[in-house]
Structures are given as C-alpha cells and as structure tokens.
Design a protein around this motif. Structure first.
Motif, PDB file in Angstrom:
ATOM      1  N   GLN A  41       0.814  -0.981   0.026  1.00 25.10           N
ATOM      2  CA  GLN A  41      -0.124   0.008  -0.067  1.00 25.10           C
ATOM      3  C   GLN A  41       0.746   1.298  -0.220  1.00 25.10           C
ATOM      4  O   GLN A  41       1.868   1.458   0.859  1.00 25.10           O
ATOM      5  N   PRO A  42       0.868   2.020  -0.954  1.00 20.51           N
ATOM      6  CA  PRO A  42       1.542   3.299  -0.802  1.00 20.51           C
ATOM      7  C   PRO A  42       1.287   4.413   0.075  1.00 20.51           C
ATOM      8  O   PRO A  42      -0.139   4.441   0.514  1.00 20.51           O
ATOM      9  N   ILE A  43       2.040   4.908   0.778  1.00 19.72           N
ATOM     10  CA  ILE A  43       2.007   5.771   1.764  1.00 19.72           C
ATOM     11  C   ILE A  43       2.556   7.243   1.740  1.00 19.72           C
ATOM     12  O   ILE A  43       2.179   7.976   2.575  1.00 19.72           O
ATOM     13  N   ALA A  44       3.436   7.259   0.496  1.00 22.97           N
ATOM     14  CA  ALA A  44       4.119   8.614   0.449  1.00 22.97           C
ATOM     15  C   ALA A  44       4.156   8.943  -1.207  1.00 22.97           C
ATOM     16  O   ALA A  44       4.397   7.787  -1.848  1.00 22.97           O
ATOM     17  N   PHE A  45       4.123  10.084  -1.686  1.00 18.82           N
ATOM     18  CA  PHE A  45       4.327  10.281  -2.943  1.00 18.82           C
ATOM     19  C   PHE A  45       5.040  11.814  -2.840  1.00 18.82           C
ATOM     20  O   PHE A  45       4.686  12.868  -2.265  1.00 18.82           O
ATOM     21  N   ASP A  56       7.368  19.034  -3.702  1.00 16.46           N
ATOM     22  CA  ASP A  56       6.661  18.775  -2.701  1.00 16.46           C
ATOM     23  C   ASP A  56       6.590  17.198  -2.498  1.00 16.46           C
ATOM     24  O   ASP A  56       6.614  16.403  -3.318  1.00 16.46           O
ATOM     25  N   VAL A  57       6.379  17.004  -1.422  1.00 19.66           N
ATOM     26  CA  VAL A  57       6.486  15.344  -0.574  1.00 19.66           C
ATOM     27  C   VAL A  57       5.142  15.322   0.355  1.00 19.66           C
ATOM     28  O   VAL A  57       5.025  16.092   1.164  1.00 19.66           O
ATOM     29  N   PHE A  58       4.314  14.340   0.277  1.00 21.26           N
ATOM     30  CA  PHE A  58       3.286  13.935   1.187  1.00 21.26           C
ATOM     31  C   PHE A  58       3.361  12.750   1.594  1.00 21.26           C
ATOM     32  O   PHE A  58       3.622  11.745   0.943  1.00 21.26           O
ATOM     33  N   VAL A  59       3.025  12.404   3.120  1.00 18.00           N
ATOM     34  CA  VAL A  59       2.965  11.214   3.486  1.00 18.00           C
ATOM     35  C   VAL A  59       1.627  10.941   4.252  1.00 18.00           C
ATOM     36  O   VAL A  59       1.126  11.875   4.936  1.00 18.00           O
ATOM     37  N   VAL A  60       1.072   9.998   4.174  1.00 21.46           N
ATOM     38  CA  VAL A  60      -0.259   9.736   4.754  1.00 21.46           C
ATOM     39  C   VAL A  60      -0.015   9.720   6.459  1.00 21.46           C
ATOM     40  O   VAL A  60       1.129   8.927   6.677  1.00 21.46           O
ATOM     41  N   SER A  65      -7.341   6.002   9.454  1.00 19.34           N
ATOM     42  CA  SER A  65      -8.406   4.659   9.595  1.00 19.34           C
ATOM     43  C   SER A  65      -8.458   4.637   7.940  1.00 19.34           C
ATOM     44  O   SER A  65      -9.138   3.264   7.582  1.00 19.34           O
ATOM     45  N   GLN A  66      -8.081   5.414   7.187  1.00 24.30           N
ATOM     46  CA  GLN A  66      -8.368   4.889   5.612  1.00 24.30           C
ATOM     47  C   GLN A  66      -7.116   5.408   4.827  1.00 24.30           C
ATOM     48  O   GLN A  66      -7.188   6.614   4.063  1.00 24.30           O
ATOM     49  N   ILE A  67      -6.137   4.500   4.956  1.00 20.44           N
ATOM     50  CA  ILE A  67      -4.810   4.869   4.392  1.00 20.44           C
ATOM     51  C   ILE A  67      -5.153   4.873   2.620  1.00 20.44           C
ATOM     52  O   ILE A  67      -4.317   5.718   1.980  1.00 20.44           O
ATOM     53  N   LYS A  68      -5.817   3.968   2.147  1.00 20.01           N
ATOM     54  CA  LYS A  68      -5.898   4.022   0.705  1.00 20.01           C
ATOM     55  C   LYS A  68      -6.517   5.292   0.253  1.00 20.01           C
ATOM     56  O   LYS A  68      -6.330   5.857  -0.771  1.00 20.01           O
ATOM     57  N   GLU A  69      -7.604   5.535   0.877  1.00 19.54           N
ATOM     58  CA  GLU A  69      -8.485   6.787   0.463  1.00 19.54           C
ATOM     59  C   GLU A  69      -7.448   7.933   0.642  1.00 19.54           C
ATOM     60  O   GLU A  69      -7.458   9.087  -0.380  1.00 19.54           O
ATOM     61  N   PHE A  71      -4.133   8.345   0.416  1.00 17.83           N
ATOM     62  CA  PHE A  71      -3.082   8.200  -0.718  1.00 17.83           C
ATOM     63  C   PHE A  71      -3.725   8.640  -1.973  1.00 17.83           C
ATOM     64  O   PHE A  71      -3.171   9.536  -2.733  1.00 17.83           O
ATOM     65  N   LEU A  72      -5.053   8.435  -2.321  1.00 21.46           N
ATOM     66  CA  LEU A  72      -5.708   8.541  -3.332  1.00 21.46           C
ATOM     67  C   LEU A  72      -5.793  10.181  -3.570  1.00 21.46           C
ATOM     68  O   LEU A  72      -5.656  10.825  -4.640  1.00 21.46           O
ATOM     69  N   ILE A  73      -6.109  10.870  -2.526  1.00 22.95           N
ATOM     70  CA  ILE A  73      -6.140  12.229  -2.296  1.00 22.95           C
ATOM     71  C   ILE A  73      -5.085  13.015  -2.478  1.00 22.95           C
ATOM     72  O   ILE A  73      -4.961  14.049  -2.975  1.00 22.95           O
ATOM     73  N   ILE A  74      -3.752  12.187  -1.904  1.00 19.73           N
ATOM     74  CA  ILE A  74      -2.473  12.860  -2.199  1.00 19.73           C
ATOM     75  C   ILE A  74      -2.199  12.958  -3.726  1.00 19.73           C
ATOM     76  O   ILE A  74      -1.777  13.815  -4.362  1.00 19.73           O
ATOM     77  N   LEU A  75      -2.336  11.782  -4.330  1.00 20.06           N
ATOM     78  CA  LEU A  75      -1.962  11.463  -5.720  1.00 20.06           C
ATOM     79  C   LEU A  75      -2.849  12.357  -6.607  1.00 20.06           C
ATOM     80  O   LEU A  75      -2.307  12.916  -7.657  1.00 20.06           O
ATOM     81  N   SER A  76      -4.136  12.312  -6.154  1.00 20.06           N
ATOM     82  CA  SER A  76      -5.019  13.364  -7.108  1.00 20.06           C
ATOM     83  C   SER A  76      -4.396  14.909  -6.932  1.00 20.06           C
ATOM     84  O   SER A  76      -4.313  15.635  -7.871  1.00 20.06           O
ATOM     85  N   LYS A  77      -4.050  15.308  -5.794  1.00 22.09           N
ATOM     86  CA  LYS A  77      -3.681  16.547  -5.576  1.00 22.09           C
ATOM     87  C   LYS A  77      -2.229  16.903  -6.259  1.00 22.09           C
ATOM     88  O   LYS A  77      -2.070  17.980  -6.927  1.00 22.09           O
TER      89      LYS A  77
END
Length: 315
Positions: A41-45, A56-60, A65-69, A71-77
């Motif tokens: 499961q990806p946790i950082a991008f 920029d670097v983002f870390v979940v 309680s919703q790691i997947k969701e 990360f999708l917010i981070i990736l989308s951003k």
C-alpha cells in the motif's frame, strides 16, 4: 568509457541543442509503500522539477483509518497540480512494481479512457494520464538508483536505508519517510539530468524522446556513426499495413521416406525472400488495384485467397 578511435571515426563536436525550456517540462517523482496484510500500500508520494521551484512530498498520516483513500487524495492533488502543462514525470522502476501499483491507483481517480499505457513483456514503458506523460528512467539507466548516484552524483546519494523497517519508522517518525523520499527524488534528478545533458552536448540527442536504452542506442548509432542510406521510415499506418504480411508459414508434419538416396531440407522461405528486392521509397496506398498490372506489381497487397475444396496439396 574507452573506445577505439579506428572504429569510431564520426564522433565530432556538434551544436548544443539542449534547451532549458524542455528541461523545465520534466519532473522526477517517487513513492513509498508498506505491507498491510501482505498487500503493498503506497503511503507517500513526492515530485520535484529540475530547479526545485515546483516540489512537494506528502506522507499519509500513520494514525489514519483510511490509508488507501488518503493516498488517493495525495495522488490526485499532486497530479492535478501538474496536468495542465504537458509535463513528463520520471519514476525509477515505473516499468515494474511502481508502474502497476500506480496504474491501479490512477484507475481509481480517472475514467478508464483517460489512462492509457504502453506495455510489452510485462513491462510498462509509459503511462499517459490526460496531459501527463509518466516514463521510466530505469529503462534508460538500467542500474539501481544507489549505484547510479555513487557513479555520477556530487550532491545527492542514495541513503543506506533498511526498507524492512519502513513500517515501524512510518508509525514512529513519519517525517523520516518524507526526508527519505525527497532524497531519492533528488538523487534521480541529479543523475538523469547529467545523463541527458551529456547526450545532448556530445551527440545532439534529446533522451526525453526515447523510452528505452536500446532505442536510444540505435538512434545514436544511426545519427552519428552510420553513413549508408537506410530503408525509408514509413508512418505508423503504413507500417501496420505492411506488418500484416509478416506471418509464419503454414506448418505441416510429414514423415519423409526415401529409398537409396539422401534427403536435404533446403526449402527455406526467409533466405530466398531476403535476396529479392524490397521497396525502399515511401509507400502509397491504393484501393483500386485494377489500375495496376498484378503481374508486374511491386509492393504489398492485402488479398483474400479462396482455395478449391478438393485440393491435393496444401496451399
């Protein structure tokens, strides 16, 4: 790398065509994953351009309680901020693990018809997502990022991080994940930029136009060292039409029988065809074959052949 001056004679200084405008369209990115219930499961991008003005670097949050969701917010951003300007984003190992994991997440963010990719032999060569083009630097530099940074880099080197501890570090000190990811991105940026500028300066080749080291090497050889004229390069539509004729022959199984003699299998289609002439000029399509005498026609024909039902020998 040492070379023989007797074999490489055409290497001469050329005008440097490399422009900072093209460099500014290129980004470098990476992501980190952990194992959750034996599933990656990806946790950082993170991402960065060559001069660091867009980075920029983002870390979940490890308490999420919703790691997947998340990360999708981070990736989308991240992708949303880049998709307007036709950027190229390089990942090291997009063709393998990262690419398939990234594709899975992209299909959760965008409609299927907005995400396309080139895949061959279970390797992802590029991914297109709207105006973004995602490529694999490993296909052009097939070495680990650690080895590359040790060979080429002055400012950034790959850290000796033990990835088996990444889960515990993420839970205890998530900011270290951010530091690790940013360092990996800068390592790739320094290595790839040096590589690109070296090829541009010495060979006038823009490596951003190539997907793999083999295609880059062929282009380098043809442009710099090969002096004979080549068969004309047709466009993709003519190429697809011609390739339909490159099929294997009909295969039958026979048990040969011969008395008082020797049998040699000398019937080979490929060598016999290779000694014949081939079209070298640009091909033109023609749907009206009646204008041509088929007995004297020179080129490729798309035909339908109907054989008699009662035939003694296979066609």
């Amino acid at each position: 790398m040492p070379y023989n001056h007797n074999t490489i004679k055409k290497l001469l200084p050329k005008t440097h065509k490399f422009t900072s405008i093209y460099e500014n369209r290129v980004f470098y990115a990476d992501m980190e994953t952990i194992l959750i219930n034996d599933v990656h499961q990806p946790i950082a991008f993170g991402y960065c351009n060559i001069n660091g003005t867009i980075s920029d670097v983002f870390v979940v949050n490890p308490k999420s309680s919703q790691i997947k969701e998340d990360f999708l917010i981070i990736l989308s951003k991240c992708l949303g901020s880049l998709k307007k300007d036709n950027y190229i984003i390089y990942f090291h190992n997009l063709s393998g693990f990262d690419g398939f994991l990234l594709l899975k997440n992209l299909y959760n963010l965008f409609p299927a018809d907005e995400v396309t990719f080139i895949e061959k032999d279970n390797k992802i060569y590029e991914i297109r997502c709207k105006n973004l083009l995602l490529k694999d630097s490993y296909l052009l530099l097939p070495k680990s990022l650690k080895k590359l940074s040790q060979i080429t880099n002055i400012y950034y080197t790959k850290s000796n991080f033990k990835y088996e501890n990444i889960s515990s570090i993420w839970f205890k000190k998530p900011f270290l994940i951010k530091v690790l990811l940013k360092n990996d991105i800068l390592c790739l940026l320094e290595t790839f930029t040096l590589f690109a500028r070296t090829f541009s300066r010495n060979f006038n080749i823009n490596i951003y136009d190539f997907l793999s080291l083999s295609s880059l090497s062929l282009n380098l050889y043809l442009d710099n060292f090969y002096e004979k004229p080549l068969i004309v390069k047709n466009n993709i539509y003519i190429d697809r039409f011609i390739r339909k004729s490159y099929l294997g022959g009909a295969a039958e199984l026979f048990k040969p029988y011969l008395k008082n003699g020797y049998h040699y299998d000398a019937n080979s289609l490929y060598p016999s065809m290779m000694v014949l002439d081939m079209p070298l000029s640009i091909c033109n399509f023609s749907k009206d074959i009646k204008r041509n005498n088929i007995l004297n026609f020179f080129g490729f024909l798309d035909v339908t052949i109907i054989t008699p039902r009662k035939i003694s020998n296979p066609f």
